[in-house]
Scaffold this motif. Structure first.
Motif, mmCIF file in Angstrom:
data_model
loop_
_atom_site.group_PDB
_atom_site.id
_atom_site.type_symbol
_atom_site.label_atom_id
_atom_site.label_comp_id
_atom_site.label_asym_id
_atom_site.label_seq_id
_atom_site.Cartn_x
_atom_site.Cartn_y
_atom_site.Cartn_z
ATOM 1 N N UNK A 452 10.710 32.438 -9.071
ATOM 2 C CA UNK A 452 11.740 31.912 -9.584
ATOM 3 C C UNK A 452 12.035 30.851 -8.270
ATOM 4 N N UNK A 453 12.464 29.633 -7.604
ATOM 5 C CA UNK A 453 12.759 28.796 -6.976
ATOM 6 C C UNK A 453 12.297 28.731 -6.383
ATOM 7 N N UNK A 454 10.918 29.694 -5.780
ATOM 8 C CA UNK A 454 9.963 30.141 -4.442
ATOM 9 C C UNK A 454 8.656 28.852 -4.855
ATOM 10 N N UNK A 663 14.410 31.762 3.800
ATOM 11 C CA UNK A 663 14.800 31.111 2.564
ATOM 12 C C UNK A 663 14.112 29.471 2.513
ATOM 13 N N UNK A 664 13.721 29.925 1.409
ATOM 14 C CA UNK A 664 13.268 28.337 0.909
ATOM 15 C C UNK A 664 14.857 27.851 -0.771
ATOM 16 N N UNK A 665 14.654 25.830 0.473
ATOM 17 C CA UNK A 665 15.998 25.276 -0.460
ATOM 18 C C UNK A 665 15.905 24.157 -0.364
ATOM 19 N N UNK A 666 17.203 23.118 -0.807
ATOM 20 C CA UNK A 666 16.619 22.180 -1.099
ATOM 21 C C UNK A 666 18.291 21.545 -0.539
ATOM 22 N N UNK A 667 17.844 21.196 0.513
ATOM 23 C CA UNK A 667 19.394 20.419 1.232
ATOM 24 C C UNK A 667 19.866 21.096 1.398
ATOM 25 N N UNK A 668 21.388 20.614 1.258
ATOM 26 C CA UNK A 668 22.720 21.484 1.116
ATOM 27 C C UNK A 668 23.151 22.645 0.635
ATOM 28 N N UNK A 682 11.954 22.766 0.557
ATOM 29 C CA UNK A 682 10.903 23.529 -0.220
ATOM 30 C C UNK A 682 9.639 23.420 -0.460
ATOM 31 N N UNK A 683 9.011 23.124 0.273
ATOM 32 C CA UNK A 683 7.607 23.126 -0.210
ATOM 33 C C UNK A 683 6.459 24.649 0.442
#
Length: 754
Positions: A452-454, A663-668, A682-683
């Motif tokens: 989830x989220x990754x 860590x997978x993330x998007x922006x801030x 997040x790619x």
């Protein structure tokens, strides 16, 4: 009990190579109260951990005495601040971090990044190498090199016209360049660094004059200055490459207040402000779209060439370009804490930490330079004493060996490549906390990924609309009517699907939530019930065909809601957290590289298996955080070097246990402190790209070390044999340094190899 410590950061002007950093490090480390020093040539910075009562003025004076200018980075001194780590794995506290709601208040990314930028703009216009300093010939080193070259040309003219006075003219020309070099050599020796490159240069030049080679001495000094200037220009290019990101942010912004619009400085924007961004304008701050829909060109930040369509509720980053419609954006991060400012700050900090290979080269060079001095001394005196050799001839060869022994090319070979790679990665949204992480990524043989989220987007999407008597569009329309105004993830998915299909959603009245069963309301005069399959079956008996279809959807890991109209089954809506668009290709890139992949998830086995089958990845499901940590340990026990990729919410123990945590993330929202590296955009494909960058970098480093040592070995032999002399020796050193730096700078053009 340890005494409280503070950390102060400086910009250091005039550093060109790793030898400069070593001199500063050694000198400052000996100062009273100094606990640790970290000097980065590529970032042009020095971070000092010291006692609270340390004499900072004395520290600055010591650096100035070595021939550099130093300016404290504006911003607070942080008590008990943690210094940049040589090994990013040492002190990571992975527990308790929540990436999704990671609070940035209290962290000094923003202030420091802003302060660094301000310092660059306001305080360092005299910097030799930064873009703010103008052309190289306006720098102090540029002027000294020009003066030395002019004096050498005059000396050649004098020697041609008046041969008798030629030697004195060459000595005068030599002194113009040698006096500043000699002064730095003396200051370095007093600071505990007797074997500096300046000392080798000074001894070689003075020795050449003594044996009557004044013409060569003056030429060698000039070539040395040219080499230093070239090194400085190359170092400046690496230093400015990441800082160039800050120029993407516009200087002004249009802010809306009380129905009026006014232009304000972008740096003055505060969280919560509403901005008006016109078509073609750059977004001045990180924010969230509150009105409008437009194609956003994110290529300046992410490298993606295709604009991304974004609408209300979507996040936008500072520096991206609004395409074709007016947008209203609510600011979510102050100018000093936007994505670009934080990236710049983190990359500069990463450039200050050293990779294992770099630390080895540093240790090697500490023995290498004194060893060269000893060998040069033996070459100068043993043949004349033991074999009746000519003193002038062998002293000349010894002096040439001193110049060949300058370790510049060797010690810059690793940090130049790492700095270029960190910058190139950051421009693509690949953030790595230093050289140790960058080097370690290339050794990864297994990657464990959260679901989830990754591997998935982290939010449900409508995948199927099934008709059980009413048209599919009607089923969606009625479901959306009941979910209007709800913030539940499944409701958001239904409303998003309705918006995407441009369905006109009717009004609902007398709405009521039935705990554990669903939502009921009156729509267009009919009672509509959006229910779970169990609740629907209690209200109306489901047929065998309907039950079979719902079961099939559940077996695919989908959540099913049924729409009932006046106690009759109208249809079903299935939802699932779908894989990221690039997840399949990203995993294939990893497996094609010979890397084992496995999904670790706390989700139920049925849902996990459905996603795993779709993506072709081994699945381990229904795991607690400690189970994920245990599996990471098992993989490492099999001799694998393991990277753990997750969003950090419940992956903290596993991230800490892995060799590299990503860590997978998007922006801030990306929690940059939790892991060793972060995929900012997040790619999934960027994980393979990050590993590819590491391997490319290590190959580049091996090339650099081979060039540096190979050229020295060749000229060592030719000098002892009498084939080459002082000029070729200094050209070999300068040439090797320039070649190594130029080769490392090729990494700045890296576009990704996943």
């Amino acid at each position: 009990m340890t005494s409280p410590a503070a950390q102060t950061r400086y910009r250091v002007d005039g550093m060109d190579c790793a030898a400069c950093a070593t001199k500063i490090d050694t000198a400052v480390r000996r100062m009273p109260g100094v606990e640790d020093v970290n000097v980065s040539v590529t970032a042009g910075t020095m971070t000092v951990k010291h006692a609270l009562k340390s004499d900072l003025a004395a520290i600055e004076k010591k650096v100035t005495g070595l021939g550099y200018t130093v300016a404290q980075v504006k911003g607070k001194t942080e008590p008990n601040a943690r210094p940049a780590q040589d090994d990013a794995k040492d002190d990571h506290d992975h527990d308790g971090h929540d990436h999704a709601d990671h609070a940035h208040a209290g962290h000094d990314y923003a202030g420091a990044a802003k302060d660094d930028h301000d310092e660059e703009v306001e305080g360092l216009h005299g910097h030799d190498h930064t873009p703010a300093s103008g052309p190289w010939w306006n720098s102090a080193k540029g002027r000294l090199t020009i003066a030395s070259g002019a004096a050498l040309a005059v000396a050649f003219a004098v020697h041609t016209i008046w041969p008798a006075t030629g030697p004195w003219a060459f000595i005068a020309a030599m002194l113009i360049g040698l006096v500043p070099i000699g002064r730095r050599a003396v200051m370095a020796a007093l600071a505990g660094i007797p074997f500096s490159i300046e000392m080798l240069m000074t001894v070689a030049a003075v020795g050449a004059v003594i044996i009557g080679a004044g013409e060569e001495a003056a030429t060698v000094v000039f070539l040395f200055l040219v080499g230093e200037l070239l090194e400085g220009v190359a170092a400046g290019k690496a230093r400015s490459s990441i800082q160039a990101l800050t120029t993407l942010i516009p200087k002004t912004a249009l802010i809306e207040e009380n129905g009026t619009t006014r232009e304000v400085p972008a740096e003055s924007l505060s969280v919560g402000a509403t901005l008006l961004v016109r078509p073609g304008d750059r977004v001045p701050a990180d924010g969230e779209i509150t009105e409008g829909e437009s194609a956003i060109d994110e290529s300046p930040v992410s490298g993606e060439s295709v604009p991304v369509r974004k609408g209300v509720g979507d996040k936008v980053f500072a520096g991206t370009i609004n395409g074709d419609a007016v947008l209203r954006i609510k600011v979510t991060a102050a100018a000093a804490d936007n994505t670009i400012a934080r990236v710049v700050k983190l990359v500069e900090e990463a450039q200050e930490s050293k990779a294992p290979t770099e630390r080895f080269i540093d240790r090697f060079s500490r023995w290498y330079t004194p060893g060269v001095v000893v060998v040069a001394g033996l070459v100068a005196v043993v043949p004349p004493l033991a074999f009746a050799g000519d003193w002038n001839e062998w002293i000349y060869k010894g002096l040439a060996l001193l110049l060949i022994g300058c370790p510049c090319a060797l010690v810059i070979s690793v940090p130049a490549a790492i700095a270029a790679s960190l910058s190139a990665g950051a421009k693509r949204g690949l953030l790595m906390k230093g050289g140790a992480v960058l080097e370690g990524l290339g050794k990864i043989t297994a990657v464990a990924l959260d679901k989830t989220g990754t591997l998935t987007l982290g939010k449900p999407q409508v995948t199927d609309i099934v008709s059980f008597g009413r048209a599919e569009a009607d089923v969606l329309r009625l479901a959306a009517a009941l979910e209007t105004g709800s913030s539940h993830p499944l409701a958001i998915a239904i409303l998003a699907k309705a918006a995407a299909d441009k369905v006109k959603v009717p009004a609902a009245s007398k709405a009521q939530a039935l705990g554990g069963k669903g939502v009921k309301a009156t729509v267009e005069g009919a009672v509509v019930f959006l229910a779970s399959p169990q609740a629907a079956n209690e209200a109306v008996k489901l047929s065998a065909e309907q039950t079979a279809e719902i079961t099939a959807l559940n077996d695919q890991g989908k959540t099913v809601s049924l729409v009932l109209v006046d106690n009759k089954i109208a249809g079903a809506i299935a939802m699932r957290d779908e894989p990221r668009p690039d997840a399949l290709a990203g995993l294939k890139a990893l497996t094609d590289s010979g890397i084992k992949t496995v999904m670790l998830t706390g989700d139920n086995k049925r849902t996990a298996a459905a996603i795993g089958k779709q993506l072709g990845i081994e699945v381990r499901a229904e795991l607690l955080p400690e189970d994920k940590q245990r599996i990471i340990g098992e993989l490492k026990g099999q001799g694998l070097t393991v990277a753990k990729v997750g969003d950090g919410i419940n992956d903290a123990p596993a991230l800490a246990a892995a060799d590299i945590g990503i860590a997978m993330g998007g922006g801030t929202d990306v929690a940059l402190e939790t892991a060793d590296a972060a995929v900012l955009h997040g790619r999934v494909g960027d994980i393979a790209a990050m590993i590819s960058l590491s391997k490319t970098t290590m190959a580049n480093i091996k090339q650099n070390i081979s060039m540096a040592l190979g050229l020295k070995a060749v000229f060592l032999v030719t000098t002892v044999l009498g084939i080459t002399g002082l000029w070729p020796a200094i050209l070999a050193d300068t040439g090797a340094t320039v070649l190594v730096t130029a080769n490392a700078m090729r990494l700045l053009r890296w576009k990704g190899g996943a």
